[in-house]
Design a protein around this motif. Structure first.
Motif, short mmCIF file in Angstrom:
data_model
loop_
_atom_site.label_atom_id
_atom_site.label_comp_id
_atom_site.label_asym_id
_atom_site.label_seq_id
_atom_site.Cartn_x
_atom_site.Cartn_y
_atom_site.Cartn_z
N LEU A 31 -8.77 -1.72 2.87
CA LEU A 31 -8.84 -1.78 1.42
C LEU A 31 -10.25 -1.46 0.94
O LEU A 31 -11.23 -1.99 1.48
N GLN B 18 0.82 -1.21 0.00
CA GLN B 18 0.00 0.00 0.00
C GLN B 18 0.86 1.27 0.00
O GLN B 18 0.51 2.27 -0.62
N SER C 102 -9.83 -3.07 -4.84
CA SER C 102 -9.18 -4.28 -4.33
C SER C 102 -10.01 -5.50 -4.67
O SER C 102 -11.20 -5.39 -5.02
#
Length: 300
Positions: free
Chosen positions: A227, A171, A232
């Motif tokens: 997420l 991330q 995602s």
């Protein structure tokens, strides 16, 4: 992320690592240090012949390397990043790079997948293992020419602390990339059920139950780490972990794969482990390896 380190031997692949470092520095606001190690120890063998000139020649080699690195970084730094530092250190790269990474508190080490000297041996795993073990910071093996920021990241998850660390760093390194969590489910008693004569319908039901439980757990993990469902995805498959990771990297066209490893035992081995070692050579993407020192086991 505040400090990242790109190690270069001035070969083409390690230049890719520098360029990727600039992209990550731009995305994260981190300071980038570009490090080149010069081993002048072979000159000691010529000391009897060269005499007092030995030190001067060694210094000239270092200065030439510094000038070459300075010109290279200036050429690559098209965006004119202010937060870039050039360092040339004397010694073998396999020891200089980890020591510098530790001293500078680097949070990410970038290295090329192929190259001259120590970098070309990364496919054998030995020097890559040393760098990751000794630096104690995540390592990004750059295999692709860095034309843009990462667009699609794949994170294999085995529900260990290492997986959690890999997700977090993926991330950070690829903040705008679409992220896919992949779990390769294991059915340890499937073979025993088959040989025991259990009906195929019951075996299939058992496998579906394992997959559904793993998928639910994966979705809960994705939610826990923040997420977004729009950017995602969660996948659960069965089969050989290496083959499944490579196949899904190709299918999803992921330009980054992030894997987590336990640092307590694996880091003491010559290789990082069969799956990670194979991924270095087989993936058609960059590979981010995160070593987590917590004991193997489920995430809290």
């Amino acid at each position: 992320m505040k400090q990242i380190l790109a190690a270069t031997d001035l070969s083409g692949s390690s230049i890719d690592a520098i360029e990727r470092g600039f992209l990550i520095a731009k995305a994260t606001g981190a300071r980038l240090t570009v490090l080149h190690a010069v081993d002048v120890s072979p000159l000691d063998r010529l000391r009897d012949l060269l005499g007092e000139e030995t030190e001067a020649i060694g210094q000239k080699v270092v200065e030439d390397a510094r000038a070459q690195l300075r010109d290279l970084v200036a050429e690559l730094n098209t965006a004119q990043h202010d937060s870039v530092e050039i360092r040339v250190e004397c010694g073998r790269a396999a020891s200089v790079v980890p020591n510098f990474a530790t001293a500078s508190k680097a949070e990410l080490l970038l290295i090329g997948a192929h190259g001259q000297g120590f970098l070309h041996r990364i496919l054998l795993g030995s020097t890559a293992s040393i760098l990751i073990r000794e630096s104690r910071c995540p390592a990004l093996v750059v295999k692709l020419p860095p034309r843009h920021a990462y667009k699609r990241a794949l994170v294999p998850v085995d529900f260990s602390p290492g997986s959690l660390s890999a997700i977090a760093l993926a991330q950070a390194v690829a903040p705008n990339a679409a992220l896919t969590l992949l779990h390769v489910a294991d059915a340890p008693i499937e073979g025993m059920m088959f040989y025991a004569g259990v009906a195929q319908e019951r075996i299939d039901a058992y496998l579906r139950e394992i997959n559904l439980a793993a998928f639910d757990r994966l979705c809960q993990l994705a939610k826990a780490v923040g997420l977004e469902p729009t950017s995602s995805n969660c996948l659960v498959v069965r089969g050989d972990p290496t083959r499944q990771i490579v196949a899904h990297q190709e299918m999803l066209r992921s330009d980054l794969v992030a894997v987590g490893k336990h640092g307590t035992n694996v880091s003491r081995e010559l290789l990082l482990g069969s799956v990670t070692n194979h991924l270095v050579s087989e993936l058609q993407s960059d590979l981010l390896v995160v070593v987590d020192d917590r004991l193997p086991g489920d995430m809290p």
